[in-house]
Design a protein around this motif. Structure first.
Motif, PDB file in Angstrom:
ATOM      1  N   VAL A  92       0.840  -1.198   0.000  1.00  0.00           N
ATOM      2  CA  VAL A  92       0.000   0.000   0.000  1.00  0.00           C
ATOM      3  C   VAL A  92       0.880   1.255   0.000  1.00  0.00           C
ATOM      4  O   VAL A  92       0.597   2.232  -0.711  1.00  0.00           O
ATOM      5  N   ALA A  93       1.962   1.240   0.772  1.00  0.00           N
ATOM      6  CA  ALA A  93       2.852   2.405   0.837  1.00  0.00           C
ATOM      7  C   ALA A  93       3.477   2.694  -0.527  1.00  0.00           C
ATOM      8  O   ALA A  93       3.481   3.836  -1.000  1.00  0.00           O
ATOM      9  N   VAL A  94       3.993   1.659  -1.179  1.00  0.00           N
ATOM     10  CA  VAL A  94       4.609   1.848  -2.491  1.00  0.00           C
ATOM     11  C   VAL A  94       3.575   2.303  -3.508  1.00  0.00           C
ATOM     12  O   VAL A  94       3.828   3.208  -4.326  1.00  0.00           O
ATOM     13  N   ALA A  95       2.394   1.693  -3.490  1.00  0.00           N
ATOM     14  CA  ALA A  95       1.332   2.080  -4.423  1.00  0.00           C
ATOM     15  C   ALA A  95       0.952   3.543  -4.239  1.00  0.00           C
ATOM     16  O   ALA A  95       0.729   4.276  -5.215  1.00  0.00           O
ATOM     17  N   LEU A  96       0.908   4.000  -2.995  1.00  0.00           N
ATOM     18  CA  LEU A  96       0.535   5.384  -2.733  1.00  0.00           C
ATOM     19  C   LEU A  96       1.623   6.348  -3.234  1.00  0.00           C
ATOM     20  O   LEU A  96       1.312   7.426  -3.771  1.00  0.00           O
ATOM     21  N   VAL A  97       2.885   5.972  -3.080  1.00  0.00           N
ATOM     22  CA  VAL A  97       3.975   6.805  -3.600  1.00  0.00           C
ATOM     23  C   VAL A  97       3.824   6.997  -5.114  1.00  0.00           C
ATOM     24  O   VAL A  97       3.899   8.116  -5.643  1.00  0.00           O
ATOM     25  N   LEU A  98       3.589   5.892  -5.824  1.00  0.00           N
ATOM     26  CA  LEU A  98       3.452   5.977  -7.280  1.00  0.00           C
ATOM     27  C   LEU A  98       2.173   6.693  -7.679  1.00  0.00           C
ATOM     28  O   LEU A  98       2.139   7.410  -8.691  1.00  0.00           O
ATOM     29  N   LEU A  99       1.118   6.519  -6.904  1.00  0.00           N
ATOM     30  CA  LEU A  99      -0.142   7.194  -7.208  1.00  0.00           C
ATOM     31  C   LEU A  99       0.001   8.704  -7.042  1.00  0.00           C
ATOM     32  O   LEU A  99      -0.514   9.485  -7.850  1.00  0.00           O
ATOM     33  N   VAL A 100       0.716   9.123  -5.999  1.00  0.00           N
ATOM     34  CA  VAL A 100       0.972  10.557  -5.804  1.00  0.00           C
ATOM     35  C   VAL A 100       1.800  11.107  -6.968  1.00  0.00           C
ATOM     36  O   VAL A 100       1.515  12.189  -7.502  1.00  0.00           O
ATOM     37  N   ALA A 101       2.831  10.355  -7.386  1.00  0.00           N
ATOM     38  CA  ALA A 101       3.667  10.798  -8.503  1.00  0.00           C
ATOM     39  C   ALA A 101       2.842  10.949  -9.774  1.00  0.00           C
ATOM     40  O   ALA A 101       2.956  11.958 -10.491  1.00  0.00           O
ATOM     41  N   ALA A 102       2.004   9.953 -10.066  1.00  0.00           N
ATOM     42  CA  ALA A 102       1.153  10.043 -11.252  1.00  0.00           C
ATOM     43  C   ALA A 102       0.158  11.192 -11.123  1.00  0.00           C
ATOM     44  O   ALA A 102      -0.115  11.906 -12.099  1.00  0.00           O
ATOM     45  N   GLY A 103      -0.370  11.400  -9.923  1.00  0.00           N
ATOM     46  CA  GLY A 103      -1.309  12.501  -9.712  1.00  0.00           C
ATOM     47  C   GLY A 103      -0.669  13.854  -9.935  1.00  0.00           C
ATOM     48  O   GLY A 103      -1.284  14.760 -10.527  1.00  0.00           O
ATOM     49  N   LEU A 104       0.569  14.011  -9.485  1.00  0.00           N
ATOM     50  CA  LEU A 104       1.284  15.275  -9.709  1.00  0.00           C
ATOM     51  C   LEU A 104       1.502  15.528 -11.198  1.00  0.00           C
ATOM     52  O   LEU A 104       1.367  16.656 -11.680  1.00  0.00           O
ATOM     53  N   LEU A 105       1.816  14.448 -11.939  1.00  0.00           N
ATOM     54  CA  LEU A 105       2.002  14.612 -13.383  1.00  0.00           C
ATOM     55  C   LEU A 105       0.684  14.941 -14.078  1.00  0.00           C
ATOM     56  O   LEU A 105       0.649  15.753 -15.008  1.00  0.00           O
ATOM     57  N   VAL A 106      -0.396  14.302 -13.643  1.00  0.00           N
ATOM     58  CA  VAL A 106      -1.710  14.610 -14.226  1.00  0.00           C
ATOM     59  C   VAL A 106      -2.069  16.068 -13.967  1.00  0.00           C
ATOM     60  O   VAL A 106      -2.545  16.788 -14.858  1.00  0.00           O
ATOM     61  N   ARG A 107      -1.839  16.523 -12.732  1.00  0.00           N
ATOM     62  CA  ARG A 107      -2.133  17.926 -12.396  1.00  0.00           C
ATOM     63  C   ARG A 107      -1.272  18.868 -13.248  1.00  0.00           C
ATOM     64  O   ARG A 107      -1.740  19.916 -13.708  1.00  0.00           O
ATOM     65  N   SER A 108      -0.009  18.493 -13.475  1.00  0.00           N
ATOM     66  CA  SER A 108       0.863  19.298 -14.323  1.00  0.00           C
ATOM     67  C   SER A 108       0.343  19.340 -15.753  1.00  0.00           C
ATOM     68  O   SER A 108       0.350  20.387 -16.408  1.00  0.00           O
ATOM     69  N   PHE A 109      -0.118  18.194 -16.230  1.00  0.00           N
ATOM     70  CA  PHE A 109      -0.623  18.112 -17.591  1.00  0.00           C
ATOM     71  C   PHE A 109      -1.867  18.978 -17.758  1.00  0.00           C
ATOM     72  O   PHE A 109      -2.028  19.663 -18.780  1.00  0.00           O
ATOM     73  N   ILE A 110      -2.738  18.954 -16.765  1.00  0.00           N
ATOM     74  CA  ILE A 110      -3.936  19.798 -16.808  1.00  0.00           C
ATOM     75  C   ILE A 110      -3.542  21.272 -16.807  1.00  0.00           C
ATOM     76  O   ILE A 110      -4.096  22.095 -17.552  1.00  0.00           O
ATOM     77  N   ALA A 111      -2.554  21.619 -15.972  1.00  0.00           N
ATOM     78  CA  ALA A 111      -2.093  23.012 -15.920  1.00  0.00           C
ATOM     79  C   ALA A 111      -1.478  23.446 -17.247  1.00  0.00           C
ATOM     80  O   ALA A 111      -1.687  24.574 -17.701  1.00  0.00           O
ATOM     81  N   LEU A 112      -0.743  22.539 -17.895  1.00  0.00           N
ATOM     82  CA  LEU A 112      -0.148  22.867 -19.186  1.00  0.00           C
ATOM     83  C   LEU A 112      -1.217  23.107 -20.246  1.00  0.00           C
ATOM     84  O   LEU A 112      -1.120  24.025 -21.065  1.00  0.00           O
ATOM     85  N   ASN A 113      -2.239  22.253 -20.242  1.00  0.00           N
ATOM     86  CA  ASN A 113      -3.309  22.404 -21.233  1.00  0.00           C
ATOM     87  C   ASN A 113      -4.148  23.649 -20.984  1.00  0.00           C
ATOM     88  O   ASN A 113      -4.840  24.120 -21.894  1.00  0.00           O
ATOM     89  N   ALA A 114      -4.108  24.171 -19.752  1.00  0.00           N
ATOM     90  CA  ALA A 114      -4.878  25.381 -19.443  1.00  0.00           C
ATOM     91  C   ALA A 114      -4.151  26.653 -19.873  1.00  0.00           C
ATOM     92  O   ALA A 114      -4.752  27.728 -19.919  1.00  0.00           O
ATOM     93  N   VAL A 115      -2.864  26.530 -20.187  1.00  0.00           N
ATOM     94  CA  VAL A 115      -2.089  27.707 -20.606  1.00  0.00           C
ATOM     95  C   VAL A 115      -2.495  28.100 -22.027  1.00  0.00           C
ATOM     96  O   VAL A 115      -2.570  27.253 -22.920  1.00  0.00           O
ATOM     97  N   ARG A 116      -2.775  29.387 -22.226  1.00  0.00           N
ATOM     98  CA  ARG A 116      -3.030  29.877 -23.588  1.00  0.00           C
ATOM     99  C   ARG A 116      -1.678  30.047 -24.268  1.00  0.00           C
ATOM    100  O   ARG A 116      -0.880  30.907 -23.893  1.00  0.00           O
ATOM    101  N   PRO A 117      -1.389  29.243 -25.307  1.00  0.00           N
ATOM    102  CA  PRO A 117      -0.028  29.238 -25.875  1.00  0.00           C
ATOM    103  C   PRO A 117       0.289  30.415 -26.780  1.00  0.00           C
ATOM    104  O   PRO A 117       1.407  30.520 -27.280  1.00  0.00           O
TER     105      PRO A 117
END
Length: 879
Positions: free
Chosen positions: A501-526
């Motif tokens: 569970v601990a390892v899964a949560l570490v990877l889930l947090v990492a993936a969540g941070l990348l997803v949040r970054s991806f959403i933030a990137l797509n929200a930028v008007r280029p």
């Protein structure tokens, strides 16, 4: 000779065991009969003689075992028997072997795949002779606080380095480009690399046909020469062996073919069609333009530090000779000689290392899951083990069998993982990001196979020893029928689940941070809108075709008029470079009247020459002022448009920039600012927008932006081609793509990391939930008698269900706390991949924890429900 006889006898005992045992039996019987005869000769009867011989000879079976042991092949034979037994067990126990093999296949396969990528990109040397001696040669400079570590060289610098540097065995400069190939068949745009003669010599790869470039090819008035890539030679010329000496037209200029490079030759991370000899003429136009990369081979015994010191000395010589001391001092120009591999790989190493770390964690989860399975199976076989010990087997022998079973399981999983990795790499080679360097070299190499073997053996040993230590074999416990699970066993399985569970949560947090970054990137008007509706093409009009710049302007204006008239096209324009076209970006120092100190070098700005209507075609807003007009272009008015960030830097408000004057460094005339455009993210939305300056002008090489709802369709491309060829049929179209393609390419590396890390997180969460389910299901099976008694005594189903749900939640919460703390400690390592989100984002941590909790409840509810509705009569009767 004696040693050879011993080896042959042992091999005979190993591979012809039945015959060796028969020979042993005959030999023992012979010795026994001899003892009988000796006893009878001393006066004993036959029965007495045989009894005396047995007492003297000892137990025959023990003697046989001692003789077999003396052959020293028993361990090998035992190992072979254990392997056969393990394979038979795997085949006949699918409930145990299938989940274990699937877990191992996924875990080991994913690690082999990412290791193969890392091996090809980061570990494997470049495909050149003695690649450790190859270096990239650049300078570094600082423009008003902005440090440029890869400031290219000019031909003037190249000449100074070539003449004065003492560290290089071979040295040359090169620049990528594109050119029109005409004169034979349909005109086409080819990728080119213009280079001096030292580049291929430094790389050390000889042509398949012909020769390298020579210094004579660089002289003024010499016949221009070209070397073809193997693929282009095959595609365009059908592999003609008589190609050497033939003249071909490149940008309407005749070049003589002097060579063909080998089939597998790779020029760094580029895929050029034609290599062109670069003329080096002192004082020629463009000789001071810093637009070339350097490559060199160090002399034996010369280090990078010594090479940089040597080039620093040469820079001083060059500055003194050309009068550039003031520039060198102001820009703090320094040498930057570094391993050539760094130029090829770039910054992708950090991404790959993070992914490798994530997948190693997944492999540890797999080992924990399989260890739980093997441990449960060993626990169920304790009665069998106890019986075998009672019959004479030692506990070490039983434990070794468990280890061999684990190794066999891991080896099969590794083989299947190798096949999975091979299939995954095939997909990566065709569908992977184009920005991934050395992608053509990614394969299952010998090192990948060794890595697969190491993963398999280490995994098997790891979960095999865990199963031995936790199954009771080390304590020589003997279980009776109906015995319940030991407290130590339960704690061991619980510890596994907490770790999962601990390892899964570490990877889930990492993936969540990348997803949040991806959403933030797509929200930028280029700086542009609906890139999928913008069709782009690039044209180049060589000077050899049309010399007069006025005729070039007329030709491009006519083409633009034709394109704008295509049905469905709402706007069309051209520019020297469109957004995200990194290879065509051009920069110069730009002075601002009354703002830039006279005694200081002005800051570098991105310069674009554009036609009127470009902002409408791209969807770029004008914040203040106006767009260019065709009168500006035709009458060569000195006007300019600046980006919003540059306007705010100097005048605070965009409106205040209107009417101000700027000029490129070295230009004697000022240009009046007539407009301010919104910021455009030239280097990708994950990088700060560059300060841009636009001028109305025509250049020989331009990219057209055509806005239409039909962008990307074959119908529109055919109409575009027809309209351009109606103006000039000799012009080849290059880089036909939509702006959306460029946008996806800029996001490809981040998308690739997000995809793989997301897969790793999903695998980790699935494995951890399987672990939770497995522990509770096993607990229910082991506590059937206790549950039955509770139900018989009046316990309600919801109480029983709550009992096991509570157990699952306790394990999950312990693992969650450890996982959140670990994720917090490791998250700074991901900072380079994040955008618009901090490594410690409370929302991501909370959501990840909630996802794990819900998944754990789901996994716990199945065995809990089974326990709640257990039939106590049937269970107690079974006990």
């Amino acid at each position: 000779m004696r040693f050879n006889r011993v080896v042959i006898r042992r091999l005979h005992s190993l591979f012809r065991r039945s015959r060796a045992d028969a020979d042993l039996q005959h030999e023992i019987e012979f010795h026994f009969e001899q003892l009988v005869k000796e006893a009878m000769a001393s006066g004993a009867s036959e029965s007495e003689a045989r009894m005396m011989a047995r007492r003297q000879f000892g137990p025959m079976e023990k003697t046989k075992e001692e003789c077999r042991d003396s052959r020293r092949v028993n361990h090998v034979a035992d190992f072979v028997r254990d392997v056969r037994y393990a394979l038979r067990t795997i085949r006949t126990k699918p409930g145990f072997s299938v989940p274990a093999l699937l877990s191992l296949t996924l875990g080991i396969g994913a690690n082999i795949a990412i290791f193969s990528v890392i091996n090809a990109v980061l570990i494997r040397p470049l495909p050149y002779p003695k690649p450790e001696k190859l270096v990239g040669v650049f300078n570094s400079a600082a423009f008003t606080g902005l440090v440029i570590k890869e400031w290219p060289l000019s031909l003037e610098m190249y000449a100074a380095y070539k003449e004065n540097a003492r560290s290089f065995e071979d040295f040359g400069v090169w620049t990528p480009g594109a050119a029109a190939f005409t004169g034979a068949g349909e005109p086409e745009q080819v990728a080119t690399v213009a280079m001096t003669h030292g580049v291929l010599r430094a790389l050390g790869v000889r042509p398949y046909l012909g020769r390298w470039f020579s210094s004579a090819d660089e002289l003024e008035g010499a016949q221009k020469t070209a070397i073809l890539s193997y693929k282009y030679w095959q595609r365009r010329f059908g592999g003609d062996e008589h190609i050497l000496g033939r003249l071909i037209l490149i940008d309407f200029v005749p070049y003589q073919v002097v060579g063909v490079m080998p089939r597998h030759f790779e020029f760094l991370d580029l895929v050029p069609d034609v290599f062109l000899a670069q003329g080096v003429v002192a004082g020629a136009p463009g000789s001071r333009d810093a637009d070339r990369s350097g490559v060199a081979r160090l002399k034996p015994g010369v280090s990078l530090v010594q090479a940089n010191q040597d080039i620093a000395r040469v820079i001083d010589i060059w500055a003194a000779k050309t009068g550039a001391e003031h520039m060198v001092e102001q820009l703090r120009v320094k040498p930057n000689v570094r391993p050539l591999k760094q130029d090829v790989v770039g910054d992708v190493g950090a991404v790959l290392q993070i992914l490798m770390g994530a997948l190693v964690l997944v492999l540890l989860l797999v080992c924990a899951n399989v260890a739980n399975l093997v441990q449960a199976r060993a626990q169920a076989r304790r009665e069998e083990f106890a019986t075998r010990v009672a019959l004479g087997a030692n506990w070490g022998r039983v434990a070794s069998q468990v280890i061999v079973e684990s190794l066999a399981l891991a080896t099969l999983g590794g083989a299947a993982g190798l096949a999975l990795a091979y299939a995954g790499l095939r997909v990566l080679a065709t569908q992977g990001p184009a920005t991934l360097p050395r992608v053509s070299e990614i394969s299952i190499a010998a090192t990948s196979i060794l890595f697969a073997l190491a993963c398999s053996l280490l995994s098997g040993i790891l979960f095999g020893f865990v199963a031995v230590l936790k199954s009771g074999l080390n304590n020589k416990l003997q279980t009776a029928r109906g015995a319940s699970q030991s407290t130590e066993q339960a704690r061991a399985q619980g510890a596994f689940v907490i770790a999962q569970v601990a390892v899964a949560l570490v990877l889930l947090v990492a993936a969540g941070l990348l997803v949040r970054s991806f959403i933030a990137l797509n929200a930028v008007r280029p700086g542009f809108t609906h890139p999928e509706q913008i069709q782009t093409i690039r044209l180049f009009i060589p000077e050899a075709q049309i010399q007069e710049s006025e005729r070039v302007a007329q030709l491009e204006a006519e083409i633009l008029h034709k394109l704008a008239g295509i049905p469905g096209v709402t706007a069309a324009a051209f520019a020297t470079a469109l957004p995200l076209e990194f290879e065509y970006r051009n920069g110069n120092p730009v002075s601002v009247e009354r703002k830039t100190p006279v005694d200081r070098m002005p800051p570098n700005r991105v310069i674009k020459r554009i036609s009127p209507g470009l902002f409408a075609a791209l969807g770029t807003r004008l914040v203040a002022g106006r767009d260019f007009t065709w009168n500006d272009l035709i009458n060569k008015r000195r006007v300019a448009i600046v980006s919003e960030n540059m306007a705010r830097e100097y005048w605070s408000k965009p409106q205040d920039a209107l009417g101000e004057r700027i000029r490129i460094n070295g230009d004697s005339q000022w240009s009046v600012v007539v407009g301010v455009a919104e910021n455009v993210y030239e280097e990708g939305v994950d990088q700060p927008p560059s300060a841009l300056v636009y001028f109305p002008a025509v250049r020989r090489g331009v990219a057209f932006a055509i806005r239409s709802n039909r962008a990307g369709t074959q119908g529109l491309l055919k109409e575009i081609t027809a309209e351009i060829h109606a103006v000039d049929p000799s012009l080849p179209l290059a880089q036909v793509r939509t702006l959306s393609d460029l946008y996806r390419l800029a996001m490809a590396r981040r998308s690739f990391a997000l995809l793989l890390l997301g897969i790793a997180a999903a695998m980790a969460m699935t494995l951890s939930m399987i672990g939770v389910y497995g522990v509770l299901a096993y607990a229910v099976a082991q506590r059937r008698k206790e549950i039955s008694i509770r139900v018989a005594m009046g316990a309600e189903p919801r109480t029983i269900r709550a009992l096991f749900l509570r157990q699952g939640l306790i394990l999950t919460c312990f693992g969650g706390v450890i996982g959140l703390a670990s994720a917090r400690a490791l998250s700074p390592w991901m900072a380079s991949l994040l955008f618009g989100v901090k490594p410690f984002d409370p929302l991501i941590y909370a959501v990840s924890g909630a996802v794990i909790l819900v998944a754990a409840l789901t996994a716990s509810s199945i065995p809990a429900r089974r326990a709640a509705f257990l039939n106590p009569i049937g269970a107690l009767r079974g006990e």
